[in-house]
Design a protein around this motif. Structure first.
Motif, PDB file in Angstrom:
ATOM      1  N   PHE A 117       0.790  -1.049   0.074  1.00 29.24           N
ATOM      2  CA  PHE A 117       0.138   0.164  -0.121  1.00 29.24           C
ATOM      3  C   PHE A 117       0.713   1.298  -0.105  1.00 29.24           C
ATOM      4  O   PHE A 117       0.729   2.179  -0.726  1.00 29.24           O
ATOM      5  CB  PHE A 117      -1.040  -0.092   1.248  1.00 29.24           C
ATOM      6  N   PHE A 225     -10.788   5.268   7.814  1.00 27.52           N
ATOM      7  CA  PHE A 225     -10.568   5.502   6.282  1.00 27.52           C
ATOM      8  C   PHE A 225     -11.014   6.622   5.668  1.00 27.52           C
ATOM      9  O   PHE A 225     -10.364   7.112   4.874  1.00 27.52           O
ATOM     10  CB  PHE A 225     -10.842   4.189   5.634  1.00 27.52           C
ATOM     11  N   TRP A 240      -7.465   0.721  -2.583  1.00 29.47           N
ATOM     12  CA  TRP A 240      -7.957   0.349  -1.552  1.00 29.47           C
ATOM     13  C   TRP A 240      -9.529  -0.060  -1.589  1.00 29.47           C
ATOM     14  O   TRP A 240     -10.006  -1.022  -0.839  1.00 29.47           O
ATOM     15  CB  TRP A 240      -7.867   1.342  -0.322  1.00 29.47           C
ATOM     16  N   ASN A 244     -11.016  -3.815  -0.532  1.00 31.40           N
ATOM     17  CA  ASN A 244     -12.320  -3.926   0.383  1.00 31.40           C
ATOM     18  C   ASN A 244     -13.148  -4.796  -0.295  1.00 31.40           C
ATOM     19  O   ASN A 244     -14.000  -5.633   0.146  1.00 31.40           O
ATOM     20  CB  ASN A 244     -12.631  -2.466   0.740  1.00 31.40           C
TER      21      ASN A 244
END
Length: 413
Positions: A117, A225, A240, A244
């Protein structure tokens, strides 16, 4: 954020190389400078990473179940050693070691994704500034700078100033609208994933502090987030959001195919299994047979869902076997077996009647003799065994008057 991302610069080369390889594929289809080519390259990067992390995801699920099962024991240890923190920690570690549970296993997928990430964040930051990095040469950097996803450059952020956005050939309004929508979707997917876990795949019969902690995380994570998302480039938001959605789908599959015992998901799974057995007349699939085998082996330790499953099979005329298969049986018999009902034994005679029978051997013998003589044509009519009953009544009457009760022949003198 840039300082943290620079700490993972050692992994930017493999991350950028993977993106470049996928960009070659999608560039040939959609064009090298399009947002589809670069966006799908980031999505493919996520898929590669998550496939590699599947074994850890399975370990995470097992660890979460073990932690949930250990909560009552952990609570008992905390109450027993509430005044001795050191002893409490020692007993906790001993419990983890005995059960083979690692509390950090549930966090492993997230922890192992963090380097990728931050490496991607570092790559996109370099693209935004026009600098080369890893496998991205100047030509690829310029191509990535021109790539827009729904009008927003992949290197743009929600908090960028208008001048920086204009340098990327975009408008601030487009960037903020696109990033805001992606932040909302990212937070919503995180919330739904945690909510799905709490409502469907948690043993509702066990009320522990662990469940309260998970409920808190269900609301805290999406807020974190959302706050952090305003500082993420569009490409990182794509990353992201994709991870998810992958987690949500992966978790949904696990919940449907391998639910936690005692959960709503297990109830729905066993209902589907009953319908399948009723329709096909057998248990299809090795995994389903293992489920039936486990339920049969539990015996009286089954939870409510499993007891209802066995009862539903019995009503449909099937009896679950120890090897995980089923066989047809009479519904009444199968349901009686499922409920653990045993056949009633013949009613045992009272002690007074047994004593009466032993104190009248002549009467019993006479009756037997008459039965033996009957087929030979004896004219003497058969006498009913009333004297024995009378003797029994006399014996009972005698006992009421205080006479000594005769001893049973088998009793010791």
């Amino acid at each position: 954020m840039d300082t943290i991302a620079s700490l993972f610069s050692f992994i930017t080369t493999p991350v950028s190389w993977i993106i470049v390889q996928f960009h070659k594929l999608y560039g040939a289809i959609f064009g090298p400078d399009t947002g589809w080519a670069w966006g799908l390259s980031i999505v493919s990067l996520v898929i590669v990473i998550r496939i590699c992390l599947i074994p850890l995801f399975v370990k995470q699920i097992k660890s979460m179940r073990n932690m949930q099962a250990l909560q009552p024991k952990m609570k008992a240890i905390q109450e027993r050693y509430k005044n001795d923190r050191q002893r409490q920690s020692e007993e906790m570690m001993k419990l983890y070691k005995e059960t083979g549970t690692n509390p950090l296993s549930s966090c492993l997928p997230i922890l192992l994704q963090s380097p990728f990430f931050f490496a991607l964040y570092h790559v996109l930051s370099k693209i935004a500034s026009g600098d080369t990095i890893g496998s991205l040469n100047q030509q690829l950097v310029d191509s990535a700078r021109e790539a827009h996803i729904f009008g927003a450059p992949i290197a743009a952020k929600f908090m960028d100033d208008p001048g920086k956005v204009e340098a990327l050939n975009a408008s601030l309004t487009d960037v903020r609208v696109v990033t805001a929508i992606m932040i909302v979707l990212m937070s919503a997917s995180q919330f739904f994933t945690q909510r799905q876990l709490m409502q469907k795949n948690v043993d509702l019969t066990v009320k522990t502090p662990y469940m309260q902690q998970q409920k808190m995380l269900m609301y805290i994570f999406p807020i974190i987030f959302a706050v952090m998302g305003i500082n993420f480039p569009v490409g990182v938001l794509v990353y992201w959001l994709t991870t998810n959605v992958w987690t949500m789908g992966q978790q949904m599959y696990v919940i449907n195919q391998n639910p936690t015992p005692g959960s709503k998901a297990q109830e729905h799974y066993l209902e589907r299994l009953v319908k399948s057995v009723t329709h096909h007349g057998e248990v299809r699939g090795r995994r389903k047979r293992n489920v039936v085998q486990t339920i049969v082996a539990k015996g009286p330790d089954r939870n409510d869902n499993e007891r209802r499953f066995v009862s539903a099979l019995a009503k449909a005329g099937f009896s679950a076997q120890a090897d995980g298969t089923v066989k047809k049986a009479d519904p009444a018999v199968a349901e009686a077996e499922a409920a653990g009902v045993r056949r009633q034994q013949p009613k045992r005679q009272t002690k007074a009647k047994r004593q009466a029978a032993t104190t009248q051997p002549g009467v019993a013998k006479t009756s037997l003799e008459k039965k033996a003589d009957g087929p030979q044509g004896s004219a003497e009519p058969k006498q009913p065994a009333k004297p024995a009953a009378g003797s029994a009544r006399q014996t009972k009457s005698g006992q009421r008057k205080g006479q000594q009760r005769p001893k049973h022949p088998s009793s010791k003198k």
